[in-house]
Design an enzyme around this catalytic site. Structure first.
Site, PDB file in Angstrom:
ATOM      1  N   LYS A 145       0.718  -1.191  -0.092  1.00 48.90           N
ATOM      2  CA  LYS A 145      -0.020  -0.058  -0.010  1.00 48.90           C
ATOM      3  C   LYS A 145       0.898   1.121  -0.087  1.00 48.90           C
ATOM      4  O   LYS A 145       0.431   2.151  -0.254  1.00 48.90           O
ATOM      5  CB  LYS A 145      -1.051  -0.014   1.468  1.00 48.90           C
ATOM      6  CG  LYS A 145      -1.871  -1.188   1.454  1.00 48.90           C
ATOM      7  CD  LYS A 145      -2.446  -0.957   2.789  1.00 48.90           C
ATOM      8  CE  LYS A 145      -2.982  -2.055   3.359  1.00 48.90           C
ATOM      9  NZ  LYS A 145      -3.667  -2.234   4.730  1.00 48.90           N
ATOM     10  N   GLY A 146       2.100   1.118   0.447  1.00 51.25           N
ATOM     11  CA  GLY A 146       2.785   2.144   0.573  1.00 51.25           C
ATOM     12  C   GLY A 146       3.179   3.204  -0.393  1.00 51.25           C
ATOM     13  O   GLY A 146       3.293   4.369  -0.314  1.00 51.25           O
ATOM     14  N   GLU A 192       7.602   2.239  -6.098  1.00 49.98           N
ATOM     15  CA  GLU A 192       7.714   1.622  -4.771  1.00 49.98           C
ATOM     16  C   GLU A 192       8.149   2.675  -3.891  1.00 49.98           C
ATOM     17  O   GLU A 192       8.692   3.699  -4.070  1.00 49.98           O
ATOM     18  CB  GLU A 192       9.103   0.778  -4.997  1.00 49.98           C
ATOM     19  CG  GLU A 192       9.669  -0.015  -3.564  1.00 49.98           C
ATOM     20  CD  GLU A 192       8.365  -0.827  -2.850  1.00 49.98           C
ATOM     21  OE1 GLU A 192       7.290  -0.247  -2.653  1.00 49.98           O
ATOM     22  OE2 GLU A 192       8.460  -2.217  -2.659  1.00 49.98           O
ATOM     23  N   ASP A 193       7.604   2.454  -2.611  1.00 49.96           N
ATOM     24  CA  ASP A 193       7.883   3.589  -1.370  1.00 49.96           C
ATOM     25  C   ASP A 193       9.094   3.738  -0.990  1.00 49.96           C
ATOM     26  O   ASP A 193       9.974   4.704  -1.069  1.00 49.96           O
ATOM     27  CB  ASP A 193       6.990   3.226  -0.236  1.00 49.96           C
ATOM     28  CG  ASP A 193       6.880   1.847   0.263  1.00 49.96           C
ATOM     29  OD1 ASP A 193       7.871   1.100  -0.242  1.00 49.96           O
ATOM     30  OD2 ASP A 193       6.053   1.454   1.045  1.00 49.96           O
ATOM     31  N   ASP A 204      14.798  -1.168   1.035  1.00 51.03           N
ATOM     32  CA  ASP A 204      15.322  -1.541   2.379  1.00 51.03           C
ATOM     33  C   ASP A 204      16.327  -2.489   2.102  1.00 51.03           C
ATOM     34  O   ASP A 204      17.660  -2.169   1.707  1.00 51.03           O
ATOM     35  CB  ASP A 204      14.236  -1.656   3.492  1.00 51.03           C
ATOM     36  CG  ASP A 204      15.278  -1.743   4.826  1.00 51.03           C
ATOM     37  OD1 ASP A 204      16.248  -1.436   4.801  1.00 51.03           O
ATOM     38  OD2 ASP A 204      14.469  -2.266   5.722  1.00 51.03           O
ATOM     39  N   LYS A 217      16.943   3.284   0.833  1.00 53.53           N
ATOM     40  CA  LYS A 217      17.581   3.405   2.339  1.00 53.53           C
ATOM     41  C   LYS A 217      18.710   2.364   2.217  1.00 53.53           C
ATOM     42  O   LYS A 217      18.368   0.979   2.012  1.00 53.53           O
ATOM     43  CB  LYS A 217      16.409   2.931   3.263  1.00 53.53           C
ATOM     44  CG  LYS A 217      16.900   2.929   4.790  1.00 53.53           C
ATOM     45  CD  LYS A 217      15.717   3.001   5.822  1.00 53.53           C
ATOM     46  CE  LYS A 217      15.358   1.693   6.178  1.00 53.53           C
ATOM     47  NZ  LYS A 217      14.093   1.639   7.086  1.00 53.53           N
ATOM     48  N   PHE A 267      13.768   4.446  10.443  1.00 52.61           N
ATOM     49  CA  PHE A 267      12.415   4.147  10.209  1.00 52.61           C
ATOM     50  C   PHE A 267      11.706   5.284   9.763  1.00 52.61           C
ATOM     51  O   PHE A 267      11.643   6.239  10.769  1.00 52.61           O
ATOM     52  CB  PHE A 267      12.057   3.155  11.172  1.00 52.61           C
ATOM     53  CG  PHE A 267      10.973   2.429  10.813  1.00 52.61           C
ATOM     54  CD1 PHE A 267      11.206   1.148  10.274  1.00 52.61           C
ATOM     55  CD2 PHE A 267       9.469   2.880  10.882  1.00 52.61           C
ATOM     56  CE1 PHE A 267       9.785   0.672   9.581  1.00 52.61           C
ATOM     57  CE2 PHE A 267       8.459   2.122  10.272  1.00 52.61           C
ATOM     58  CZ  PHE A 267       8.814   0.987   9.739  1.00 52.61           C
ATOM     59  N   ASP A 308       4.180   3.385   6.608  1.00 54.72           N
ATOM     60  CA  ASP A 308       3.457   3.112   7.823  1.00 54.72           C
ATOM     61  C   ASP A 308       4.348   2.645   8.818  1.00 54.72           C
ATOM     62  O   ASP A 308       5.595   2.036   8.462  1.00 54.72           O
ATOM     63  CB  ASP A 308       2.422   2.064   7.623  1.00 54.72           C
ATOM     64  CG  ASP A 308       3.005   0.754   7.416  1.00 54.72           C
ATOM     65  OD1 ASP A 308       3.993   0.401   6.433  1.00 54.72           O
ATOM     66  OD2 ASP A 308       2.397  -0.051   8.051  1.00 54.72           O
ATOM     67  N   ARG A 317       0.453   6.645   7.525  1.00 54.20           N
ATOM     68  CA  ARG A 317       0.577   6.911   6.142  1.00 54.20           C
ATOM     69  C   ARG A 317      -0.013   8.242   5.560  1.00 54.20           C
ATOM     70  O   ARG A 317       0.288   8.569   4.649  1.00 54.20           O
ATOM     71  CB  ARG A 317      -0.469   5.608   5.367  1.00 54.20           C
ATOM     72  CG  ARG A 317      -0.098   4.232   5.633  1.00 54.20           C
ATOM     73  CD  ARG A 317      -0.556   3.470   4.758  1.00 54.20           C
ATOM     74  NE  ARG A 317      -0.398   1.930   5.017  1.00 54.20           N
ATOM     75  CZ  ARG A 317       0.451   1.159   4.665  1.00 54.20           C
ATOM     76  NH1 ARG A 317       1.568   1.618   4.089  1.00 54.20           N
ATOM     77  NH2 ARG A 317       0.529  -0.264   4.983  1.00 54.20           N
TER      78      ARG A 317
HETATM   79  P1  IMP Z   1      12.758  -4.618   1.762  1.00 57.50           P
HETATM   80  O1  IMP Z   1      12.775  -6.180   1.105  1.00 57.50           O
HETATM   81  O2  IMP Z   1      13.615  -4.790   2.917  1.00 57.50           O
HETATM   82  O3  IMP Z   1      13.845  -3.930   0.634  1.00 57.50           O
HETATM   83  O4  IMP Z   1      11.427  -4.286   2.060  1.00 57.50           O
HETATM   84  C1  IMP Z   1      10.894  -3.015   1.677  1.00 57.50           C
HETATM   85  C2  IMP Z   1       9.717  -2.832   2.239  1.00 57.50           C
HETATM   86  O5  IMP Z   1       9.803  -2.683   3.672  1.00 57.50           O
HETATM   87  C3  IMP Z   1       9.191  -1.435   1.838  1.00 57.50           C
HETATM   88  O6  IMP Z   1       8.504  -1.663   0.707  1.00 57.50           O
HETATM   89  C4  IMP Z   1       8.157  -1.016   3.024  1.00 57.50           C
HETATM   90  O7  IMP Z   1       6.981  -1.669   2.816  1.00 57.50           O
HETATM   91  C5  IMP Z   1       9.038  -1.744   4.074  1.00 57.50           C
HETATM   92  N1  IMP Z   1       9.878  -0.758   4.879  1.00 57.50           N
HETATM   93  C6  IMP Z   1      11.180  -0.864   4.871  1.00 57.50           C
HETATM   94  N2  IMP Z   1      11.885   0.279   5.310  1.00 57.50           N
HETATM   95  C7  IMP Z   1      10.888   0.985   6.050  1.00 57.50           C
HETATM   96  C8  IMP Z   1      10.682   2.380   6.636  1.00 57.50           C
HETATM   97  O8  IMP Z   1      11.448   2.841   7.110  1.00 57.50           O
HETATM   98  N3  IMP Z   1       9.457   2.582   6.962  1.00 57.50           N
HETATM   99  C9  IMP Z   1       8.274   2.194   6.509  1.00 57.50           C
HETATM  100  N4  IMP Z   1       8.235   0.959   5.794  1.00 57.50           N
HETATM  101  C10 IMP Z   1       9.675   0.391   5.639  1.00 57.50           C
HETATM  102 MG    MG Z   2       6.446  -1.360  -0.104  1.00 58.55          MG
END
Ligand code: IMP
Ligand code: MG
Length: 172
Positions: free
Chosen positions: A40-41, A96-97, A100, A128, A149, A156, A162
């Site tokens: 949803k992000g 994508e939001d 990470d 990030k 974070f 969220d 959000r």
């Molecule tokens: P990844 O597979 O670790 O890159 O996961 C990314 C997903 O984790 C993002 O699309 C977000 O939904 C969530 N996420 C990672 N870091 C944050 C943050 O700082 N705030 C909120 N959601 C996050």
């Molecule tokens: Mg996401």
């Protein structure tokens, strides 16, 4: 009590999204572009970004299950809601939001490539860096942070925050 420390204000976000949209519009020009918003992000980012684009676009949505507390990717994301559009011969831009570890995105890009599009690229609001576990890179990024974070502008914490217009660092 939690502290919300602004990282990007509403005005800063608007300027960065507009600049990104300008680059995307000039890169794709007359191509058949489909924006795929990761629910949803990324909904807030998508709705701002698409209105700044000056090229024709189509949109679709995908929702993935999170890996929960387990950072190990199975290689195939669990799809909660799949795209409806036929992606063959389309240029796909994933919206994508935040990236990470990069595991979600790497799996998603592989999955979308299996649908036969002409290309798959990624546009992320936030890159990030601190916990990256793959060599995946977003092709378009609005803002890079080292860690922390973040919430707001679609992001969220336990489904809250959000709706904040700014992107904030959440400190507990
Ligand atoms: P990844 O597979 O670790 O890159 O996961 C990314 C997903 O984790 C993002 O699309 C977000 O939904 C969530 N996420 C990672 N870091 C944050 C943050 O700082 N705030 C909120 N959601 C996050
Ligand atoms: Mg996401």
């Amino acid at each position: 009590m939690v502290d919300l420390i602004p990282v990007l204000t509403e005005d800063q976000i608007r300027d960065k999204v507009a600049l990104l949209a300008k680059n995307i519009s000039s890169d794709y020009q007359s191509d058949n572009l489909v924006l795929i918003c990761v629910l949803k992000g990324a909904v807030v980012f998508l709705s701002d970004l698409m209105r700044h684009l000056t090229i024709p676009v189509e949109i679709d949505f995908i929702e993935l299950s999170s890996y929960g507390n387990n950072d190990v990717s199975s290689g195939t994301p669990l799809i909660r809601k799949d795209v409806h559009m036929d992606l063959r011969d389309k240029h796909v831009l994933v919206v994508e939001d935040i990236v990470d570890t990069g595991l979600t995105l790497a799996a998603l890009v592989d999955y979308l490539k299996s649908k036969g599009p002409k290309s798959v690229r990624v546009c992320a609001m936030i890159d990030k860096l601190e916990r990256r576990k793959t060599d995946i890179r977003a092709d378009y990024v609005c803002h890079t942070v080292n860690g922390g974070f973040l919430v707001g502008y679609g992001l969220d914490y336990a489904e809250k925050y959000r709706n904040l217009p700014d992107i904030c660092h959440l400190k507990k």
